[in-house]
Design a protein around this motif. Structure first.
Motif, mmCIF file in Angstrom:
data_model
loop_
_atom_site.group_PDB
_atom_site.id
_atom_site.type_symbol
_atom_site.label_atom_id
_atom_site.label_comp_id
_atom_site.label_asym_id
_atom_site.label_seq_id
_atom_site.Cartn_x
_atom_site.Cartn_y
_atom_site.Cartn_z
ATOM 1 N N ARG A 85 0.830 -1.218 0.000
ATOM 2 C CA ARG A 85 0.000 0.000 0.000
ATOM 3 C C ARG A 85 0.862 1.264 0.000
ATOM 4 N NH1 ARG A 85 -2.306 -3.770 3.145
ATOM 5 N NH2 ARG A 85 -1.248 -3.083 5.037
ATOM 6 N N ALA A 86 2.109 1.117 -0.420
ATOM 7 C CA ALA A 86 3.023 2.258 -0.433
ATOM 8 C C ALA A 86 2.514 3.371 -1.346
ATOM 9 C CB ALA A 86 4.405 1.813 -0.883
ATOM 10 N N SER A 87 2.775 4.592 -0.943
ATOM 11 C CA SER A 87 2.374 5.758 -1.740
ATOM 12 C C SER A 87 3.332 5.942 -2.912
ATOM 13 C CB SER A 87 2.387 7.016 -0.879
ATOM 14 O OG SER A 87 1.498 6.897 0.207
ATOM 15 N N PRO A 88 2.851 6.494 -4.024
ATOM 16 C CA PRO A 88 3.749 6.763 -5.151
ATOM 17 C C PRO A 88 4.748 7.866 -4.813
ATOM 18 C CG PRO A 88 1.572 7.690 -5.564
ATOM 19 C CD PRO A 88 1.457 6.861 -4.316
ATOM 20 N N ALA A 89 5.869 7.845 -5.503
ATOM 21 C CA ALA A 89 6.930 8.824 -5.237
ATOM 22 C C ALA A 89 6.454 10.254 -5.446
ATOM 23 C CB ALA A 89 8.138 8.529 -6.116
ATOM 24 N N ASP A 90 5.468 10.449 -6.319
ATOM 25 C CA ASP A 90 5.012 11.814 -6.593
ATOM 26 C C ASP A 90 4.337 12.453 -5.388
ATOM 27 O OD1 ASP A 90 4.835 13.903 -8.686
ATOM 28 O OD2 ASP A 90 2.684 13.710 -8.314
ATOM 29 N N VAL A 91 3.860 11.638 -4.441
ATOM 30 C CA VAL A 91 3.305 12.194 -3.201
ATOM 31 C C VAL A 91 4.388 12.981 -2.459
ATOM 32 C CG1 VAL A 91 2.446 11.576 -0.906
ATOM 33 C CG2 VAL A 91 1.486 10.481 -2.926
ATOM 34 N N VAL A 92 5.589 12.430 -2.447
ATOM 35 C CA VAL A 92 6.702 13.119 -1.798
ATOM 36 C C VAL A 92 7.132 14.320 -2.637
ATOM 37 C CG1 VAL A 92 8.964 12.855 -0.725
ATOM 38 C CG2 VAL A 92 7.436 10.881 -0.909
ATOM 39 N N ALA A 93 7.173 14.135 -3.960
ATOM 40 C CA ALA A 93 7.551 15.240 -4.842
ATOM 41 C C ALA A 93 6.611 16.429 -4.671
ATOM 42 C CB ALA A 93 7.554 14.770 -6.296
ATOM 43 N N ALA A 94 5.323 16.153 -4.535
ATOM 44 C CA ALA A 94 4.347 17.229 -4.333
ATOM 45 C C ALA A 94 4.579 17.940 -3.001
ATOM 46 C CB ALA A 94 2.930 16.660 -4.383
ATOM 47 N N THR A 95 4.986 17.187 -1.990
ATOM 48 C CA THR A 95 5.280 17.786 -0.685
ATOM 49 C C THR A 95 6.519 18.670 -0.765
ATOM 50 O OG1 THR A 95 4.331 15.828 0.379
ATOM 51 C CG2 THR A 95 5.688 17.280 1.751
ATOM 52 N N ILE A 96 7.526 18.215 -1.513
ATOM 53 C CA ILE A 96 8.733 19.023 -1.711
ATOM 54 C C ILE A 96 8.387 20.320 -2.432
ATOM 55 C CG2 ILE A 96 10.947 19.123 -2.939
ATOM 56 C CD1 ILE A 96 11.162 16.078 -2.386
ATOM 57 N N GLN A 97 7.557 20.217 -3.470
ATOM 58 C CA GLN A 97 7.136 21.427 -4.185
ATOM 59 C C GLN A 97 6.388 22.379 -3.258
ATOM 60 O OE1 GLN A 97 4.448 20.792 -7.469
ATOM 61 N NE2 GLN A 97 4.066 22.984 -7.699
#
Length: 272
Positions: free
Chosen positions: A219-231
């Motif tokens: 159920r891991a989140s996609p990497a873009d979830v982290v990328a969106a947080t960085i943005q």
């Protein structure tokens, strides 16, 4: 009047969170400098307009060459995203100290050494943002991941000191704490996991650790979830010191609220 293009260096940009962040920021109009050991894996980023550079975060000459090139070509960075890192697992008793030293060389010493090289130009400019990729493992550790967690705890402490020291120069320091993210972490640690299971005293525990990880990463989140947080952190006028994101990230909040004995009991029930 158009805003000047902002420039960011992203380490570990050949895959996972680093690549997702580079793709997102390129679409947002950033000048992205994508750095990693495997430059072929960043050809897609080059086609999108990224500057692709070879970087071994543990090598002093490689770090210096990258930063010198950036300052000559682009001047001071607007942001540095310290994403490069890796993980190994194993009980504290049996995990080789050399493996632990390798973790710290990448996750702590190489990361901070690179940061030291970019800070003088940021200070002269009077602004900039340093984003350090930690983990929920920087808040609490689980059996079999003590050394990895220790490297992230160290990064959290250094980030706190940097945030306090650099505030006077207009530089923000932000820690991103992802939960379980689909970056093949469980696959990349498979070799050390297998090694840890060779010891009969620790094999039962490490098998449960592996089972727990496999279940969690389904159920891991996609990497873009982290990328969106960085943005989000980069776009904030006054970014928060820490951002949690991704699957199981809320466990870092729960751990802080529970008595240590109760939290330990939950982990022992799951893994030992």
């Amino acid at each position: 009047m158009t805003k000047p293009q902002r420039t960011v260096l992203i380490t570990g940009a050949s895959s996972g969170i680093g690549k997702a962040t580079a793709q997102r920021l390129l679409l947002q109009g950033w000048k992205v400098i994508a750095a990693a050991r495997n430059t072929e894996a960043m050809n897609d980023l080059r086609e999108l307009g990224a500057e692709v550079l070879t970087l071994d975060i543990t090598d002093i000459q490689s770090r210096q060459a990258v930063v010198t090139h950036i300052h000559q070509q682009f001047g001071a960075l607007d942001a540095l995203v310290n994403n490069a890192g890796f993980g190994d697992v194993g009980p504290i008793e049996t995990m080789p100290i050399q493996s632990a030293e390798n973790l710290f060389q990448v996750n702590v010493f190489g990361l901070i050494a690179l940061t030291q090289l970019v800070l003088p130009e940021m200070r002269k400019r009077g602004k900039g943002t340093v984003i350090n990729l930690s983990s929920i493992a920087g808040r609490f550790v689980t059996p079999g991941a003590g050394w990895y967690g220790a490297s992230k705890f160290a990064l959290e402490a250094l980030s706190d000191a940097l945030r306090l020291e650099l505030h006077q120069f207009g530089i923000n320091v932000v820690v991103i704490e992802p939960g379980l993210i689909a970056t093949r972490f469980e696959t990349l640690t498979r070799k050390s996991m297998a090694e840890a299971q060779k010891d009969p005293a620790w094999a039962p525990m490490m098998r449960k650790v592996e089972e727990n990880w496999q279940e969690g990463f389904k159920r891991a989140s996609p990497a873009d979830v982290v990328a969106a947080t960085i943005q989000k952190a980069l776009d904030a006028r006054t970014p928060k010191a820490r951002y949690l994101c991704g699957h199981r990230a809320e466990s870092a909040v729960i751990q802080r609220l529970l008595p240590t004995n109760l939290w330990d009991g939950i982990l022992r029930w799951q893994i030992t």
